[in-house]
Design a protein around this motif. Structure first.
Motif, PDB file in Angstrom:
ATOM      1  N   THR A 187       0.829  -1.196   0.000  1.00  0.00           N
ATOM      2  CA  THR A 187       0.000   0.000   0.000  1.00  0.00           C
ATOM      3  C   THR A 187       0.865   1.246   0.000  1.00  0.00           C
ATOM      4  N   LEU A 188       0.317   2.311  -0.569  1.00  0.00           N
ATOM      5  CA  LEU A 188       1.006   3.596  -0.651  1.00  0.00           C
ATOM      6  C   LEU A 188       0.257   4.644   0.151  1.00  0.00           C
ATOM      7  N   SER A 189       0.998   5.489   0.828  1.00  0.00           N
ATOM      8  CA  SER A 189       0.399   6.653   1.466  1.00  0.00           C
ATOM      9  C   SER A 189       0.275   7.784   0.454  1.00  0.00           C
ATOM     10  N   HIS A 190      -0.771   8.590   0.615  1.00  0.00           N
ATOM     11  CA  HIS A 190      -0.924   9.782  -0.226  1.00  0.00           C
ATOM     12  C   HIS A 190       0.001  10.907   0.219  1.00  0.00           C
ATOM     13  N   GLU A 191       0.460  10.849   1.467  1.00  0.00           N
ATOM     14  CA  GLU A 191       1.311  11.929   1.967  1.00  0.00           C
ATOM     15  C   GLU A 191       2.679  11.894   1.285  1.00  0.00           C
ATOM     16  N   GLY A 192       3.090  13.051   0.801  1.00  0.00           N
ATOM     17  CA  GLY A 192       4.342  13.170   0.073  1.00  0.00           C
ATOM     18  C   GLY A 192       4.158  13.214  -1.427  1.00  0.00           C
ATOM     19  N   ILE A 193       2.942  12.822  -1.909  1.00  0.00           N
ATOM     20  CA  ILE A 193       2.713  12.819  -3.357  1.00  0.00           C
ATOM     21  C   ILE A 193       1.564  13.732  -3.773  1.00  0.00           C
ATOM     22  N   LEU A 194       0.838  14.303  -2.822  1.00  0.00           N
ATOM     23  CA  LEU A 194      -0.302  15.142  -3.166  1.00  0.00           C
ATOM     24  C   LEU A 194       0.127  16.461  -3.813  1.00  0.00           C
ATOM     25  N   GLU A 195      -0.844  17.123  -4.426  1.00  0.00           N
ATOM     26  CA  GLU A 195      -0.562  18.357  -5.156  1.00  0.00           C
ATOM     27  C   GLU A 195      -0.046  19.466  -4.244  1.00  0.00           C
ATOM     28  N   ASP A 196      -0.549  19.538  -3.005  1.00  0.00           N
ATOM     29  CA  ASP A 196      -0.056  20.595  -2.117  1.00  0.00           C
ATOM     30  C   ASP A 196       1.359  20.330  -1.629  1.00  0.00           C
ATOM     31  N   GLN A 197       1.887  19.138  -1.962  1.00  0.00           N
ATOM     32  CA  GLN A 197       3.271  18.788  -1.645  1.00  0.00           C
ATOM     33  C   GLN A 197       4.118  18.704  -2.919  1.00  0.00           C
ATOM     34  N   GLY A 198       3.533  19.145  -4.030  1.00  0.00           N
ATOM     35  CA  GLY A 198       4.282  19.228  -5.270  1.00  0.00           C
ATOM     36  C   GLY A 198       4.131  18.060  -6.224  1.00  0.00           C
ATOM     37  N   ARG A 199       3.446  17.002  -5.789  1.00  0.00           N
ATOM     38  CA  ARG A 199       3.286  15.769  -6.580  1.00  0.00           C
ATOM     39  C   ARG A 199       4.642  15.283  -7.111  1.00  0.00           C
ATOM     40  N   ASP A 200       5.654  15.418  -6.275  1.00  0.00           N
ATOM     41  CA  ASP A 200       7.010  14.961  -6.604  1.00  0.00           C
ATOM     42  C   ASP A 200       7.666  14.523  -5.298  1.00  0.00           C
ATOM     43  N   PRO A 201       7.490  13.239  -4.917  1.00  0.00           N
ATOM     44  CA  PRO A 201       7.955  12.819  -3.592  1.00  0.00           C
ATOM     45  C   PRO A 201       9.458  12.962  -3.387  1.00  0.00           C
ATOM     46  N   ALA A 202      10.248  12.731  -4.425  1.00  0.00           N
ATOM     47  CA  ALA A 202      11.697  12.854  -4.252  1.00  0.00           C
ATOM     48  C   ALA A 202      12.075  14.283  -3.906  1.00  0.00           C
ATOM     49  N   ALA A 203      11.517  15.248  -4.618  1.00  0.00           N
ATOM     50  CA  ALA A 203      11.831  16.650  -4.342  1.00  0.00           C
ATOM     51  C   ALA A 203      11.266  17.085  -2.992  1.00  0.00           C
ATOM     52  N   TYR A 204      10.051  16.659  -2.687  1.00  0.00           N
ATOM     53  CA  TYR A 204       9.431  17.070  -1.426  1.00  0.00           C
ATOM     54  C   TYR A 204      10.187  16.501  -0.231  1.00  0.00           C
TER      55      TYR A 204
END
Length: 367
Positions: A48-65
């Motif tokens: 399963t994946l968490s939405h935290e770190g990939i959402l639009e308010d976090q930039g939709r870029d988990p590596a950068a965020y």
């Protein structure tokens, strides 16, 4: 780190989260084709994946965020990067946040039956997570977060200031147990033990509409019951042939109420057993299920769901009275007296539009 397909996989079947095996912010309906087919009683390991770190308010870029919190690129899950970069439909304002993996068809399941979901294993996939507060949500909307309001959808050529507050939380091992570490300045931090569970487990509804992922219902979904840890069972009334089970919203820890909006959200490798209980047997064991029902090794958990918290409590009380009357042969007035003296009614969550209350009935009280 537990990257996809790496490390320990305990289930007979394995289901990764990919753009092809998930929905983002929506739940499967009767028309959504299964991404996996299993027999009743089979075990499935789901990344399963968490939405935290990939959402639009976090930039939709988990590596950068995550780099902003000192997380190197090799400590970011590949499936999180792939989903965020994919063309999977997701709208921050109209969709739910959750990454929903499935559906899984369970052979022999028919409407009127019950699907038993036993949680056999939950493995932490990353040594960090987030606890988030967003404008317009949570137990205190308009009061928290204490940042400037979300400016709303950006105009052409403009930008949007979401102004969400997302608390990065590291996971460490102390005294043989995993803990979340929530810093709050001057070298201080709150330390709390992890108690992982899946916040979202459900079956497809008999509708052509694709449902929003946030409100739970008779189908299960985003129940956010923190008792559904390893060793628990969740019972879901089957509504379509094959049941179409799905899972998501992994938590490392959650307090009753989930008042900020999210719990400690972070990815889990979950192993579940999916078993079909025929209608006649389910009725004998559990009574007539109007809502999901759960149990742990020590407790039975009747559930009440409603947009009004008072009514959610009343529904949980009715479900508990009905359960004791039907399965223990207890007169209804005596069941109510017992519940008042010996049972606990806990607020599952108050942040998912439909609020939840679950009752804890000790099994040892009924020898």
């Amino acid at each position: 780190m537990l990257q996809p397909k790496q490390g320990r996989i305990d289930g007979t079947h394995y289901l990764p989260t990919t753009p092809e095996t998930c929905l983002w912010g929506r739940l499967p309906n009767r028309d959504r084709p299964p991404v996996l087919r299993v027999a009743s009683g089979d075990t499935v390991t789901i990344d399963t994946l968490s939405h935290e770190g990939i959402l639009e308010d976090q930039g939709r870029d988990p590596a950068a965020y995550l780099a902003g919190f000192g997380v190197p690129a090799d400590r970011v899950l590949a499936d999180a990067r792939d989903l965020a970069a994919s063309g999977v439909r997701h709208d921050f304002d109209t969709d739910g946040p959750h990454v929903v993996t499935g559906p899984i068809e369970v052979a022999g399941a028919e409407p009127g039956d019950v699907l038993r979901v036993e949680t056999l294993g939950l493995l932490v996939r990353a040594p960090y997570g987030f606890i988030s507060s967003r404008h317009g949500y949570g137990a205190l909307p308009g009061e928290f977060p204490e940042t400037e309001p979300d400016t709303g959808p950006a105009t052409v050529g403009g930008t949007r200031a979401y102004n969400s507050v997302c608390e990065f939380t590291e996971v460490i091992e102390e005294a043989g147990r995993l803990h979340g570490i929530l810093p709050y300045g001057d070298g201080r931090a709150a330390r709390f033990p992890l108690a992982p569970f899946l916040g979202l487990m459900g079956v497809a509804t008999d509708t052509p509409d694709t449902l929003h992922s946030v409100p739970p219902g008779s189908f299960g979904g985003n129940l956010d019951i923190n008792e559904l840890q390893v060793g628990s069972s969740l019972y879901l009334p089957v509504q379509v042939p094959g049941a179409s089970f799905y899972a998501g919203d992994p938590h490392y820890a959650q307090g009753d109420g989930e008042v900020a909006l999210t719990a400690l959200e972070a990815p889990l490798r979950a192993t579940v057993r999916l078993t079909v209980i025929p209608h006649a047997e389910a009725t004998t064991l559990l009574g007539v299920l109007g809502e999901p029902f759960a149990e742990t090794a020590t407790h039975w958990l009747p559930v009440g769901l409603h947009e009004d918290l008072d009514e959610a409590l009343r529904r949980a009380v009715r479900a508990a009275v009905g359960f004791l009357s039907r399965t223990q042969g207890m007169p209804r007035h005596t069941a109510l007296a017992y519940l008042s003296a010996a049972a606990d009614f806990e607020i599952s969550q108050v942040v998912d539009q439909i609020k939840g209350v679950h009752c804890l009935i000790r099994k040892t009280d009924f020898r």
